[in-house]
Design a protein around this motif. Structure first.
Motif, PDB file in Angstrom:
ATOM      1  N   SER A  73       0.588  -1.445   0.013  1.00  0.00           N
ATOM      2  CA  SER A  73      -0.618   0.132   0.127  1.00  0.00           C
ATOM      3  C   SER A  73       0.980   1.073  -0.398  1.00  0.00           C
ATOM      4  O   SER A  73       0.724   1.810  -0.681  1.00  0.00           O
ATOM      5  N   ILE A  74       1.442   1.238   0.269  1.00  0.00           N
ATOM      6  CA  ILE A  74       2.781   2.686   0.957  1.00  0.00           C
ATOM      7  C   ILE A  74       3.483   2.056   0.046  1.00  0.00           C
ATOM      8  O   ILE A  74       4.128   3.181  -0.752  1.00  0.00           O
ATOM      9  N   THR A  75       4.055   1.622  -0.939  1.00  0.00           N
ATOM     10  CA  THR A  75       4.519   1.882  -1.875  1.00  0.00           C
ATOM     11  C   THR A  75       3.843   2.508  -3.314  1.00  0.00           C
ATOM     12  O   THR A  75       4.386   2.451  -4.172  1.00  0.00           O
ATOM     13  N   PHE A  76       3.035   2.104  -3.651  1.00  0.00           N
ATOM     14  CA  PHE A  76       2.025   2.035  -4.159  1.00  0.00           C
ATOM     15  C   PHE A  76       1.366   4.031  -3.737  1.00  0.00           C
ATOM     16  O   PHE A  76       1.478   4.698  -4.855  1.00  0.00           O
ATOM     17  N   GLY A  77       1.169   4.313  -2.759  1.00  0.00           N
ATOM     18  CA  GLY A  77       1.128   5.381  -2.200  1.00  0.00           C
ATOM     19  C   GLY A  77       2.810   6.688  -3.185  1.00  0.00           C
ATOM     20  O   GLY A  77       2.790   7.597  -3.720  1.00  0.00           O
ATOM     21  N   PHE A  78       3.898   5.747  -2.891  1.00  0.00           N
ATOM     22  CA  PHE A  78       5.179   6.059  -3.430  1.00  0.00           C
ATOM     23  C   PHE A  78       5.029   5.776  -5.408  1.00  0.00           C
ATOM     24  O   PHE A  78       5.200   7.548  -5.577  1.00  0.00           O
ATOM     25  N   ALA A  79       4.649   5.455  -5.965  1.00  0.00           N
ATOM     26  CA  ALA A  79       4.144   5.734  -7.888  1.00  0.00           C
ATOM     27  C   ALA A  79       3.134   6.220  -7.594  1.00  0.00           C
ATOM     28  O   ALA A  79       3.953   6.851  -8.804  1.00  0.00           O
ATOM     29  N   MET A  80       2.531   6.952  -6.458  1.00  0.00           N
ATOM     30  CA  MET A  80       1.554   8.550  -7.085  1.00  0.00           C
ATOM     31  C   MET A  80       2.752   9.372  -6.626  1.00  0.00           C
ATOM     32  O   MET A  80       2.430  10.080  -7.465  1.00  0.00           O
ATOM     33  N   LEU A  81       2.886   9.896  -5.826  1.00  0.00           N
ATOM     34  CA  LEU A  81       3.949  10.920  -6.091  1.00  0.00           C
ATOM     35  C   LEU A  81       4.960  10.924  -6.444  1.00  0.00           C
ATOM     36  O   LEU A  81       4.736  11.865  -7.524  1.00  0.00           O
ATOM     37  N   SER A  82       5.511   9.643  -7.155  1.00  0.00           N
ATOM     38  CA  SER A  82       6.390   9.150  -8.677  1.00  0.00           C
ATOM     39  C   SER A  82       5.963   9.932  -9.803  1.00  0.00           C
ATOM     40  O   SER A  82       6.064  10.741 -10.816  1.00  0.00           O
ATOM     41  N   MET A  83       4.464  10.016 -10.233  1.00  0.00           N
ATOM     42  CA  MET A  83       3.490  10.079 -10.783  1.00  0.00           C
ATOM     43  C   MET A  83       3.126  11.404 -10.681  1.00  0.00           C
ATOM     44  O   MET A  83       3.079  11.965 -12.449  1.00  0.00           O
ATOM     45  N   HIS A  84       2.839  12.151  -9.785  1.00  0.00           N
ATOM     46  CA  HIS A  84       2.811  13.871  -9.773  1.00  0.00           C
ATOM     47  C   HIS A  84       3.875  14.459 -10.401  1.00  0.00           C
ATOM     48  O   HIS A  84       4.267  15.518 -10.284  1.00  0.00           O
ATOM     49  N   ALA A  85       4.908  13.192  -9.848  1.00  0.00           N
ATOM     50  CA  ALA A  85       6.838  14.258 -10.654  1.00  0.00           C
ATOM     51  C   ALA A  85       6.543  13.804 -11.744  1.00  0.00           C
ATOM     52  O   ALA A  85       7.988  14.362 -11.914  1.00  0.00           O
ATOM     53  N   LYS A  86       5.872  13.507 -12.203  1.00  0.00           N
ATOM     54  CA  LYS A  86       6.374  13.304 -14.061  1.00  0.00           C
ATOM     55  C   LYS A  86       7.683  12.229 -14.010  1.00  0.00           C
ATOM     56  O   LYS A  86       7.712  12.486 -14.544  1.00  0.00           O
ATOM     57  N   HIS A  87       7.607  11.352 -12.497  1.00  0.00           N
ATOM     58  CA  HIS A  87       9.136  11.178 -13.311  1.00  0.00           C
ATOM     59  C   HIS A  87       8.537   9.269 -13.483  1.00  0.00           C
ATOM     60  O   HIS A  87       7.832   8.348 -12.952  1.00  0.00           O
ATOM     61  N   LYS A  88       7.952   9.056 -14.628  1.00  0.00           N
ATOM     62  CA  LYS A  88       8.371   7.832 -15.594  1.00  0.00           C
ATOM     63  C   LYS A  88       8.534   6.896 -14.927  1.00  0.00           C
ATOM     64  O   LYS A  88       8.524   5.405 -14.602  1.00  0.00           O
TER      65      LYS A  88
END
Lengths: 198, 116
Positions: A73-88
């Motif tokens: 769950s937390i690693t998915f949160g990190f994926a969302m943060l990367s998404m907002h940073a536009k970091h593919k």
């Protein structure tokens, strides 16, 4: 927040209604799970002379399952943060880490089911076990479909990048994934922790 | 309860743009604590049966609320009003269904026991 971060949501008027639609699906899933929980609670003492939760459940394994799902769950949160940073690259990395934790969860669960069936604690053995396999299995099926969805999104992010439609789908997958972790809290509390106490 | 525009903007930021690291880490650490407590209480039998059951129930409810707030970003802000509203409505339906079913079945059990 920069302009970039806003465009994902800036163009999100139609998104809002789609996200709400998905939310309504999740709420209908809450009702589905609530009835499976109720059924389990009603028949949890009806072991038909067979073993109950006290003899069958291994708290250590359940704890590892719980940790696997919480970490995913937390690693998915990190994926969302990367998404907002536009970091593919970050999105791909964290989605894959989430996938691995999810697979770990499902593997542990299938191992538990295998051991139970091996000991003769099959769904046919008692009302308690029928309800147990139905409830925990339904959650496991949801997680399995979530894993499939994660793979699809890994493919989409890799091929298309973090475009607004892809980001929109990732957002709903995040809702789905976090939702399943929340359902699991109810599962380990109602089924396992209460069951072990007898 | 001031409703200054600055406050509103900040709020929207944390929910939409900001999904920030601190929010996720806070939710994660709280969830971790709220998982370890009930597992420890049951596994190591720290307390009596009644107390343990209460601990399991309370930590579960709190952890569900924690994850709804920190992971699903549900709150009473205008942006999530529909999500929170429909969640509360589902809670009402859930209470009727679960409460009603349990009432029905336990009442049925009592009646059939008496007949025996």
């Amino acid at each position: 927040m920069s302009h970039g971060a806003n465009t994902v949501h800036g163009a999100s008027r139609p998104d809002t209604i789609v996200n709400f639609g998905f939310w309504v699906y999740l709420m209908s899933d809450v009702i589905l799970f609530s009835m499976l929980f109720t059924m389990f609670v009603v028949v949890s003492d009806n072991t038909f002379g067979g073993p109950g939760g006290e003899e069958l459940f291994k708290l250590r394994d359940v704890f590892f399952e719980t940790m696997a799902l919480l970490f995913s769950s937390i690693t998915f949160g990190f994926a969302m943060l990367s998404m907002h940073a536009k970091h593919k690259g970050g999105v791909l990395l964290w989605l894959l880490v989430t996938f691995i934790f999810g697979v770990l969860f499902i593997t542990l669960e299938l191992h538990e089911f295998y051991e139970l069936v091996h000991e003769g604690a099959t769904p046919q053995a008692s009302a308690f076990l029928s309800a147990f396999f139905t409830l925990v299995g339904t959650h496991g099926t949801h997680v399995s479909f979530g894993l499939l969805w994660i793979l699809v999104m890994v493919g989409q992010v890799a091929l298309k990048g973090v475009t607004p439609p892809v980001a929109s789908r990732l957002f709903r997958l995040a809702l789905f994934w976090h939702f399943l972790d929340i359902v699991w809290i109810a599962v380990f509390s109602t089924v396992y922790l209460s069951g072990v106490m007898g | 309860m001031s409703h200054s525009p600055a406050h509103e903007e900040h709020h929207e930021d944390t929910r939409l743009g900001g999904l920030n690291l601190k929010t996720y880490i806070t939710g994660f650490v709280l969830s971790l604590i709220l998982t370890v407590i009930p597992f420890g209480a049951v596994g190591f039998e720290w307390f009596g049966m009644g107390t343990t059951l209460i601990i399991v129930a309370v930590t579960a409810v709190v952890q569900i609320l924690v994850q709804m707030y920190f992971f699903l970003h549900l709150d009473f802000s205008p942006e999530s009003a529909w999500n929170t509203g429909s969640a509360l409505f589902s809670l009402l339906i859930l209470a009727v269904l679960v409460g009603g079913t349990l009432w029905l079945f336990y009442s049925l059990e009592m009646r059939t026991m008496m007949g025996m």
